[in-house]
Scaffold this active site. Structure first.
Site, short mmCIF file in Angstrom:
data_model
loop_
_atom_site.label_atom_id
_atom_site.label_comp_id
_atom_site.label_asym_id
_atom_site.label_seq_id
_atom_site.Cartn_x
_atom_site.Cartn_y
_atom_site.Cartn_z
N TYR A 53 0.86 -1.20 0.00
CA TYR A 53 0.00 0.00 0.00
C TYR A 53 0.88 1.23 0.00
CZ TYR A 53 -4.92 -1.22 0.36
OH TYR A 53 -6.19 -1.60 0.07
N GLU A 55 -0.65 4.85 -0.45
CA GLU A 55 -1.46 6.04 -0.69
C GLU A 55 -0.63 7.30 -0.52
OE1 GLU A 55 -2.71 3.47 0.99
OE2 GLU A 55 -4.90 3.47 0.98
N ASP A 198 -7.39 13.46 -24.79
CA ASP A 198 -7.27 12.06 -24.33
C ASP A 198 -6.65 11.29 -25.50
OD1 ASP A 198 -7.62 9.39 -23.86
OD2 ASP A 198 -9.76 9.51 -23.40
N THR A 224 -4.03 6.20 -21.80
CA THR A 224 -3.83 4.89 -21.20
C THR A 224 -2.44 4.43 -21.62
OG1 THR A 224 -5.02 3.94 -23.07
CG2 THR A 224 -6.23 4.14 -21.01
N LYS A 227 -2.12 0.70 -24.88
CA LYS A 227 -2.50 0.60 -26.29
C LYS A 227 -1.23 0.73 -27.14
CE LYS A 227 -7.26 2.07 -25.45
NZ LYS A 227 -7.42 2.89 -24.24
N ARG A 233 -1.84 -2.38 -18.50
CA ARG A 233 -3.16 -1.77 -18.42
C ARG A 233 -3.14 -0.68 -17.35
NH1 ARG A 233 -7.35 -3.32 -21.06
NH2 ARG A 233 -5.97 -4.69 -22.21
#
Ligand code: DSN
Length: 416
Positions: A53, A55, A198, A224, A227, A233
């Protein structure tokens, strides 16, 4: 804790993974948003970083034990900055939808107007399609392409003056042309709108210097990473320094919790790969390959939406060209071992579940090393499959040719 390897412990999952690997190896992957990552990227994804973790941001984490996480996230950010010339980068978005949602929430107030492209003209669900929750929160107004298939900038300007959007949004998932960022920025400046691009689909083509880069021009650019950029991903947001705090706060704590640091490490690896000169060659070949498909489909007599392609994809109206629906074409091609997707065409008279078009592209085949000669052959097979969409014998025969071709372009020999 279980100490067996996957094969020994969970053969059901292992078997499905093995079959998926085989499907990827023996098929022709032409969904333009898909690609194949390197073994190094896979290794980072499957690493112990998934246990942690973290954060918060570098040097300001909520939990202890983040010293190596900080190194990894720092490398991802620095490499992304170098690739795109960005002032500020957030590599924590889990994927494309949360990345765009974070930008809307970070920079806008509920009810604000966003001018975004109509989905059937190449836009994206997360750009305000009525089925999304974002469309209930923000006021999306949709612009379109003109009869020649170009973004109608005069109309965009008229709409901007009429609706006074807080944001003008470009960047598309089925649009195949270059985008005139400077001109759109000038329109946005006239009405005081924030500019957002985008570039999820074309991120790798921009990184590989084969398409114009909006990062120096626009306020915010999202992409993203899985691609054309050929990473894991995930998503990332690049912005001008003046928006950095708002963007970071929107991603965490605004929208997400703990970042997926295994993905972030894999993003860093992919960015290192994209900084290599070979990646420019890759991006160039993606476009060359798409141009071959463009020529072939013109020769076959299909209607190409937007008049052709400047990037990695084609949107083809199979219904008006051959009387075959997008769904029929997709299903036939699936049987033939060629994967692509049905897609709406601009102002499609048919439904989204069985539209008039198919969308396909070259990033994944180019990763496999396929070039002009293979594109010629594959275009012939696609056309043959569409023209014989009900002939299972013909489709099966194309599939055996597909399998033979793929054997010459092994994908993951180390994993087989
Ligand atoms: N699903 C992706 C695509 O295929 O374009 C974008 O979200």
């Amino acid at each position: 804790m279980n100490t067996q390897k996957l094969m020994g412990y969970d053969p059901q999952i292992q078997e499905a993974i093995t079959k998926e690997l085989q499907r990827q190896e023996q098929g022709l992957e032409m969904i333009p948003s898909e690609n194949f990552v390197s073994l190094a990227v896979l290794e980072a994804l499957g690493s112990v970083l998934t246990n942690k973790y973290s954060e918060g941001y570098i040097g300001k984490r909520y939990y202890g034990g983040c010293e190596y996480i900080d190194v990894i996230e720092g490398l991802a950010i620095e490499r992304a900055k170098q690739l795109f010339g960005a002032e500020h980068v957030n590599v924590q978005p889990l994927s494309g939808a949360p990345m765009n949602i974070a930008v809307y929430f970070g920079l806008l107030e509920p009810g604000d107007t966003i001018l975004g492209m109509d989905l059937s003209h190449g836009g994206h669900l997360t750009h305000g399609h009525p089925v999304t929750y974002m469309a209930k929160i923000f006021n999306f107004i949709r612009y379109k392409t003109n009869a020649k298939g170009k973004i109608d900038l005069d109309n965009l300007r008229d709409m901007a003056i009429e609706h006074k959007p807080k944001m003008i949004l470009v960047g598309y998932s089925a649009y195949s042309r270059e985008i005139e960022y400077e001109k759109i920025k000038a329109i946005a400046d006239e009405v005081g709108a924030i500019t957002m691009a985008d570039v999820a689909h074309i991120g790798g083509l921009i990184a590989g210097k084969q398409m114009d880069n909006p990062v120096p021009i626009f306020d915010v650019v999202t992409t993203t990473t899985h691609k054309t950029l050929r990473g894991p991903r995930g998503g990332m947001i690049m912005c001008k320094e003046k928006f950095a705090k708002q963007i970071d706060k929107a991603v965490f704590p605004g929208l997400q919790g703990g970042p997926h640091e295994n993905n972030i490490a894999a993003k860093a690896v992919a960015f290192k790969e994209a900084l290599e000169p070979a990646f420019e060659e890759y991006a160039k070949q993606i476009k060359t390959n798409a141009k071959i498909l463009e020529r072939k489909f013109n020769e076959f007599g299909y209607t190409l939406c937007f008049g052709g392609t400047d990037n990695h994809l084609l949107l083809v109206d199979v219904f008006s060209s051959k009387g075959v629906t997008g769904k029929q074409a997709q299903n036939a091609l699936d049987i033939a071992g060629i994967t692509l997707n049905k897609n709406m065409i601009p102002d499609d008279p048919r439904s989204p579940m069985d539209p008039s078009g198919i969308r396909f592209g070259t990033p994944a085949l180019t990763t496999r090393g396929m070039k002009e000669i293979e594109m010629e052959i594959i275009a012939d097979w696609i056309n043959e499959a569409i023209e014989n969409w009900q002939d299972n014998t013909k489709l099966a025969s194309i599939k055996s040719n597909v399998i033979e071709l793929t054997k010459k372009f092994p994908l993951y020999p180390e994993l087989s």
